[in-house]
Every structure is written in structure tokens, then in C-alpha cells.
Design a protein around this motif. Structure first.
Motif: not given
Length: 537
Positions: A440-465
Motif C-alpha cells: 500500500e505504501y508503494k502506491f504512494k512512492t510510485s506515484q511520481p512516475m505513474r504521473d509521468k508514464i503513458a500507459v496505453f489503453k489500446a492493445t492494437n498498436r500496429p507501428q509498435w508491433d
């Protein structure tokens, strides 16, 4: 023996019909002096029985197990109707092929399907063979919607305003931490490092100052696996992640491995590698399994790791073996170290589930959600995973101790229903209470990078694939080449240029387009969530 696939939903039994008829004939004029709202009178007609099929891909896959029968008993009791579960155990290999075969016809489709990410999902939605679960969750899914966070549900939400997926197994918000030898700190008179510079000095002391007292220079400051996550204290102190796409100040998205801060971190890591502070085994592509790193961990020859929070459970194999070899040794978790600008963060886990469940068109969504909601309850979730206290395990000062052998646990079917809404809170008895608190504590300590990282919802990423294999190969060869001294630091700049030639321009354009659309979608989701989920929590 139950049929392995059952899609027919049972109606009233003949006895149920007779009771229903009796209830109708014994109305207010029957001479019965009981009040009209008498509970017996209102519940004389039994609820129709329910038989529900579900695919399972976790645990020992034991048919007709204790866990299966126990779940049926729990469901029958809590839902007030006879419930029978027909598990369909998925194979260990070619799972997607099996799932596609099951989903190809209505008479083979399970009522509830467990699956991982698959491009077939959109086809199921378009074909109308999976159901929107929103109304059913509102009526019967409180345990589910209370457990999963708003962000997690977003990654399973359809932009049409429907929710076809229920997350299965979602990691704790933060699963990794900097782990350091406390006994070595004490022996060498060192304070817990709080900054990257202090961390580097500590690693050097662990390497050079004979912390194990054997008179030999046979220890390393830092070790881990071949993945860049093991070097997170360096990269994250500069606010970058070579494995992720990072939001920029101008609102754009950029592949983290190409950011200039990575070059700075690599230069520092290479310096320490050259000094013998970093374990050379980290640079081996063969060093990718948990088992290999656990062996290094248990050896007692390394001062620090960036590793799993779960290592602090006494049941962890790495911890057991470490204590056996090093009775006086002690590892401790520390906060992430701060970089030159004061930025610090742990690694955030992906908010989406790596697997999920859909309810097919073969039965009632209300029935399926009621079943899943019971599975999601803390007491049933624990029961299916760990069995009964006093019979299959004991709790001693908060420590879980299984009292059945692994073979016995498999015969019981414990964990058969793992990955079907797997709770990662206090219901996970295998974690000490303090380890649960650490998660639970690591939820807080990981928040700064959670704010920075772009997590993609789309599973279909043709160019990346299309381009990612070559890009990651070039990145790994370059970065490990720099770290081990085979390449100079100028190789980083060459990689950045090579990234564009390997398709980076198309990858970046796709990433920015997807994330821009995703932010617009989240604004719509936010309104939907407040209207459709928040009132039912």
C-alpha cells in the motif's frame, strides 16, 4: 461427472412448479391466518437453480475439487439458490487457440470466459457475443466495483459507454522496492541512503569495505536481472524509464530510452560497473529468471537489489534460502533515492489487468455477475486460494502457514480459481500484514512516475508491433554495451539516430495520436464513472 461445457440455464424444477402452484392456491382466501407479508409466504417458490460454466487457467486444474464444491456451497448459501459450477480448464499451451475454438459457436461458449489480451476481443464485441455488464454490476457487483480502482476499470471500459470486461488479476499498485543489507549498513556505520549520491557511496562501501568480514573482496554493491528495472534507482532518480513512453512538459509523448537523462544515468552505471560495484551477472542475457536472481540474493554477497516487495514474506524462497546461508543477515526496504533535482519514485505497476473476464451471450449477465461478486468477496477469495483455517493452514502472529503438502493442496484444487478476480489486499493471506502495508505504501512512492508514464489503453498498436523488436534489440545492445564498457557513451546518441531509422518516427506518431485520443476518452469515462459506478460503491 459434470459436463465440461454447459450453456443451458436451468429453469424451475417440477417440484418448484408444484410449490409455485401451491403458493398461488393458498392466497389470502385460503384460511391461512399468517400476515400477507409473511416471509415464508413470499419465498415459498424456490429460486431457479443455476449451472454456470467458466474457463480457468490458473492453479492445479483439478476437476471436481474441494475448492469447486466449496465455491458451490458458498454460492448456494449466499445467492439463496442451488448453484453448480462447471469449470473448463484451459491447456498450458496454445491457450488462445483453445479460447477461439470455444468462442466460435454458441453451443461451445462458456458462460464466463477468462482470457488474456487478445485481438479477438473486438470481434466478440462487434458480433454481440459478449454482454455489457454495467447494469448487472450496479445491481449485484458491489464487491467488484469497490475493489478495483477507477483507473483500472478505465482500461477495461469501452468508449461506447459500456463495460464488457471485468479485470481478473491486477498487480498491486507498486510491487518493487529498493532492498538493502541493513546489517551491512550497521557494520560499516552507514546511514540509510536518501539521495542517489549517497546510494552510490553506499554501493561502493558494500563492494570495497569487506562488509561480510571475511577479509576478501568478494561482494557487490548491486545485483539483479538483465532487465532495466533492476537499475531503476538510477533511471528513476532522473525521472526516466527506458521501457516506457514518457509524458513531456509540452504534452507530447516520447520513448523513454531516447531521453537525454538516460544517457546521464548510463554513464553513472557504466562507471560503477567498471569499478566492480555492479555484479557483472546483470549484463548477461541468460540472467532473466527469478530463480537465478534468487540464488544471487540468497548467497549473501550483494548489498542491494531493486526487487520484489514479496521478498519480505518469510515464505519467500529467496528469503528462506538467504536466512539459511546468512543467519545474521538482514535486508530492509528503503524509500526511492532522490536524484539531482530531488525527483524520486518507485516503479508503478500497470493499472490494467493482464487478464480479464467476459460474460458471453449464453446466459444471464445478472447471474454471472452475482457469481463473480461472491468470488470477489474477501472471505471467499481467501477460502478458494488458501482453504480453511485450522484445516488447511494456521495463522501464527499474522504469519500464514500451510498445513497441507503441495500435492494435497493441488488435490484440493486450491488456486484453481486464481486469476478470476484475485484480491491483492489483506485477503492475500500469504503476505504478512506489514508486507500488505508495504504494498500500500508503494502506491504512494510510485506515484511520481505513474504521473509521468503513458500507459496505453489500446492493445492494437500496429507501428509498435511492427518496429518494437528491432528497436528494443538495438536499445539493449547499446545500453548494455555502454554499461559493460564495450561501447563509449557516444553510442547513446547513435542509438537515438538509429531509433528514427528503425521506425521510431512512426512509433512516436502513433504513440502521440493514441494517447491524445485516450485523454479525450478518459474525460468521457470520468463522467460515465461518476454516473454509473460511483453511486453504487
Amino acid at each position: 461427472m459434470k459436463k465440461q461445457i454447459k450453456t443451458k440455464w436451468l429453469g424451475l424444477t417440477l417440484a418448484g412448479m408444484m410449490l409455485l402452484g401451491a403458493a398461488c392456491s393458498n392466497g389470502a382466501n385460503s384460511g391461512n391466518n399468517a400476515p400477507a407479508n409473511n416471509e415464508t409466504a413470499n419465498t415459498a417458490a424456490p429460486k431457479k437453480a443455476l449451472e454456470l460454466s467458466i474457463t480457468l487457467n490458473g492453479g492445479p486444474k483439478t476437476p471436481d475439487s474441494w475448492a469447486e464444491k466449496t465455491l458451490e456451497e458458498q454460492l448456494t448459501d449466499k445467492l439463496g439458490r442451488q448453484v453448480t459450477i462447471d469449470p473448463i480448464f484451459l491447456p498450458a499451451s496454445e491457450v488462445d487457440t483453445k479460447i477461439n475454438l470455444l468462442m466460435s459457436a454458441k453451443n461451445t461458449r462458456p458462460n464466463i470466459l477468462w482470457t488474456g489480451d487478445t485481438k479477438e476481443y473486438t470481434k466478440w464485441v462487434q458480433a454481440g457475443i459478449v454482454q455489457d455488464l454495467t447494469p448487472s454490476l450496479q445491481k449485484y457487483g458491489k464487491e467488484i466495483i469497490d475493489y478495483y480502482t477507477k483507473d483500472t476499470l478505465f482500461y477495461h471500459w469501452d468508449s461506447s459507454g459500456k463495460l464488457y470486461q471485468i479485470p481478473g488479476d491486477v498487480a498491486e499498485a507498486g510491487t518493487m522496492t529498493t532492498i538493502i543489507r541493513k546489517d551491512w549498513l550497521d557494520k560499516l556505520g552507514l546511514e540509510v541512503p536518501k539521495t542517489l549520491d549517497e546510494f552510490v557511496n553506499t554501493l561502493r562501501a558494500f563492494t570495497n569495505d569487506d562488509p561480510d568480514g571475511n577479509g576478501k573482496k568478494d561482494t557487490y554493491g548491486l545485483s539483479g536481472d538483465y532487465f532495466f528495472r533492476s537499475l531503476a534507482p538510477f533511471f528513476y532518480a532522473y525521472g526516466v524509464d527506458p521501457d516506457a513512453f514518457i509524458k513531456q512538459d509540452d504534452g507530447s509523448i516520447k520513448y523513454g530510452a531516447t531521453m537525454p537523462q538516460v544517457k546521464t544515468a548510463l554513464q553513472q552505471i557504466a562507471q560503477l560497473y567498471g569499478e566492480g560495484v555492479i555484479d557483472p551477472r546483470m549484463a548477461s542475457a541468460a540472467n532473466i529468471t527469478n530463480e537465478k536472481v534468487d540464488e544471487i540474493y540468497a548467497s549473501g554477497k550483494v548489498g542491494a537489489f531493486y526487487r520484489w516487495v514479496a521478498n519480505f514474506n518469510p515464505s519467500s524462497n529467496a528469503t528462506i534460502n538467504f536466512k539459511q546461508s546468512n543467519p545474521g543477515g538482514e535486508y530492509m526496504a528503503i524509500d526511492p533515492v532522490a536524484g539531482p533535482d530531488g525527483f524520486k519514485s518507485d516503479i508503478p505497476s500497470a493499472p490494467r489487468g493482464w487478464c480479464y473476464l467476459v460474460v458471453t451471450d449464453t446466459g444471464s449477465a445478472d447471474d454471472a455477475v452475482q457469481v463473480l461478486n461472491v468470488i470477489a468477496s474477501p472471505e471467499v477469495n481467501s477460502l478458494l486460494r488458501f482453504g480453511k483455517e485450522g484445516e488447511h493452514y494456521t495463522m501464527d502472529n499474522g504469519m500464514y502457514n500451510r498445513t497441507v503438502t503441495p500435492d494435497e493442496a493441488n488435490k484440493l484444487g486450491l488456486d484453481n480459481f486464481s486469476w478470476v478476480i484475485t484480491r491483492k489486499d489483506a485477503s492475500n493471506l500469504s503476505n504478512l500484514p506489514e508486507v500488505t502495508e508495504m504494498f500500500e505504501y508503494k502506491f504512494k512512492t510510485s506515484q511520481p512516475m505513474r504521473d509521468k508514464i503513458a500507459v496505453f489503453k489500446a492493445t492494437n498498436r500496429p507501428q509498435w508491433d511492427k518496429y518494437s523488436t528491432d528497436i528494443e534489440k538495438a536499445r539493449d545492445e547499446t545500453f548494455w554495451g555502454i554499461i559493460t564498457g564495450k561501447l563509449g557513451i557516444d553510442a547513446f546518441d547513435k542509438f537515438v539516430s538509429q531509433y528514427q531509422q528503425l521506425g521510431g518516427k512512426a512509433v512516436d506518431e502513433e504513440a502521440n495520436s493514441l494517447y491524445s485520443a485516450q485523454e479525450e476518452e478518459y474525460a468521457k469515462y470520468d463522467k460515465w464513472y461518476e454516473e454509473n459506478i460511483t453511486p453504487y460503491k
